[in-house]
Design an enzyme around this catalytic site. Structure first.
Site, short mmCIF file in Angstrom:
data_model
loop_
_atom_site.label_atom_id
_atom_site.label_comp_id
_atom_site.label_asym_id
_atom_site.label_seq_id
_atom_site.Cartn_x
_atom_site.Cartn_y
_atom_site.Cartn_z
N GLU A 103 -1.12 24.11 -2.14
CA GLU A 103 -2.44 23.61 -2.49
C GLU A 103 -2.37 22.13 -2.88
O GLU A 103 -1.40 21.68 -3.47
CB GLU A 103 -3.01 24.42 -3.67
CG GLU A 103 -3.17 25.88 -3.34
CD GLU A 103 -3.45 26.73 -4.57
OE1 GLU A 103 -3.81 26.17 -5.61
OE2 GLU A 103 -3.29 27.96 -4.48
N CYS A 116 -3.82 15.58 -6.44
CA CYS A 116 -2.79 16.38 -7.08
C CYS A 116 -2.01 17.09 -5.98
O CYS A 116 -2.54 17.96 -5.29
CB CYS A 116 -3.42 17.38 -8.04
SG CYS A 116 -2.23 18.42 -8.92
N CYS A 123 7.16 28.56 -7.53
CA CYS A 123 7.89 27.83 -8.57
C CYS A 123 8.75 28.83 -9.34
O CYS A 123 8.30 29.94 -9.64
CB CYS A 123 6.91 27.15 -9.53
SG CYS A 123 7.71 26.18 -10.83
N CYS A 127 6.42 29.79 -15.94
CA CYS A 127 5.63 29.59 -17.16
C CYS A 127 4.58 30.69 -17.27
O CYS A 127 3.96 31.08 -16.27
CB CYS A 127 4.95 28.22 -17.12
SG CYS A 127 6.12 26.83 -17.12
N CYS A 130 0.93 30.16 -15.76
CA CYS A 130 0.80 29.55 -14.44
C CYS A 130 0.82 30.58 -13.33
O CYS A 130 1.78 31.36 -13.20
CB CYS A 130 1.93 28.53 -14.24
SG CYS A 130 1.89 27.72 -12.63
N CYS A 351 -3.92 26.32 -10.26
CA CYS A 351 -2.88 26.21 -9.23
C CYS A 351 -2.35 27.59 -8.86
O CYS A 351 -2.01 28.38 -9.73
CB CYS A 351 -1.72 25.36 -9.75
SG CYS A 351 -1.87 23.63 -9.30
#
Length: 364
Positions: A103, A116, A123, A127, A130, A351
């Site tokens: 994205e 961005c 990832c 976290c 997220c 995200c």
């Protein structure tokens, strides 16, 4: 495009080497650089000052590497989230790569237009808050795929700033991120000032040190809590490099000129939104005061960010009054602090939501 090498993402010396390897004069590499980075051509045939015979040679082995977005979500506030297909460093060059997506978010704001960008598919930082971290990591983007998010963007000519705050941890793909920022700032390419680029990180020891030493781009640190145990619960990366170690490292570098360091702080209701947290932030950042010549107002800032619920996460957004109290306390104690305006909340805002949805549909 499978099997052909992209020219987008190559440095000038690499483009010259491509020319030489195909029996062309070295200056053909300079011509390619002007067509790619100056004119943003989409095909080798558009490079009209290169002979047709040489263009045919190029086309046998190379392609520009431009891939347009395959989906978008438009917000009523002007924010646009694009979905780009990518080929990652860690994946084989097969048709299956058409199911890998990242994205990119275009954010217009008056005379400014920020993009961005993402640097990984998924990832591994995991976290708690997220959505991208819930995907795991499927691979690192190449320099080509990082730059393509800018190159193929319909609004590319309007951009004033770029932030590496999309999917992925930039320091976990440091070679490609540094390669992309090198081309963005190179005289033969886009010649951007590094002060127009911000790279975000949770903090990875050796790689953060490399970034601080080799790049002049702004740095943004994902803070989210000044307390070790709580930050570790929110961000497992705290166990590998604590926020105190991050501050200690940053304080060794010169931020007295135009380079800036900022701290991103998502505010969770009843979790990290108290004045005790604000006091702890002031103490945590105190070692940076000397590094930036005592001018906290110009080189260091804290961005408070509203949290918007994502699926299967127990955290909730903070009360506006609590956020204002934190902001006012930090400003009163010399740390420039703002509450970041929420953008794109009527679309897939957080995200990872759009790419997660697309991946789910493509795997049916």
């Amino acid at each position: 495009m499978i099997g052909k090498m992209p020219l987008l993402g190559l440095r000038l010396d690499e483009l010259k080497e491509v020319a030489r390897s195909l029996g062309m004069p070295a200056f053909t590499g300079e011509q390619m650089a002007k067509w790619i980075y100056g004119q943003r051509v989409k095909s080798i045939d558009e490079m009209t000052n290169i002979s047709k015979a040489n263009r045919e040679k190029l086309k046998e082995q190379y392609t520009i590497g431009c891939m347009p977005p395959i989906d978008s979500q438009h917000s009523k506030d002007g924010t646009i989230k694009y979905l780009f297909p990518v080929r990652t460093q860690n994946s084989p060059k097969t048709e299956e790569q058409r199911h890998l997506f990242v994205e990119t978010v275009y954010i217009p704001d008056g005379n400014r237009a920020t993009l961005c960008v993402s640097c990984q598919v998924g990832c591994k930082m995991n976290c708690l808050f997220c959505q991208t971290g819930k995907q795991g990591v499927e691979g690192n983007l190449t320099v080509t795929d990082i730059l393509n998010q800018i190159y193929a963007l319909p609004e590319a000519e309007k951009l004033t700033n770029i932030v590496f705050m999309g999917q992925g941890e930039p320091m976990d793909n440091i070679d490609a991120v540094m390669g992309a920022t090198e081309i963005l700032t190179a005289h033969y390419a886009w010649a951007w000032s590094p002060k127009r680029i911000t790279v975000s990180s949770v903090g990875i020891k050796s790689k953060l040190k490399r970034f601080l030493e080799e790049s002049e781009c702004h740095l943004a640190i994902s803070l989210h809590s000044p307390l070790h145990e709580q930050r570790a619960e929110l961000m497992p990366s705290e166990k590998a490099m604590s926020i105190k170690e991050i501050i200690e490292l940053i304080s060794k570098y010169d931020f007295t000129h135009q380079r800036r360091v900022s701290f991103e702080y998502i505010v969770f209701g009843g979790t990290n939104d108290s004045l005790e947290h604000a006091r702890a932030i002031v103490e945590l950042l105190r070692p940076l005061n000397k590094a930036i010549g005592g001018k906290w107002d110009s080189q260091l800032r804290v961005n408070l960010i509203r949290f918007h619920q994502i699926p299967d996460v127990p955290l909730k957004g903070a009360d506006e009054k609590r956020m204002e109290q934190m902001r006012d306390y930090l400003n009163k104690h010399g740390i420039t602090t703002t509450i970041r305006a929420s953008r794109g909340q009527d679309i897939f805002a957080a995200c990872g939501l759009l790419s997660t949805d697309r991946k789910r549909l493509s795997n049916r």
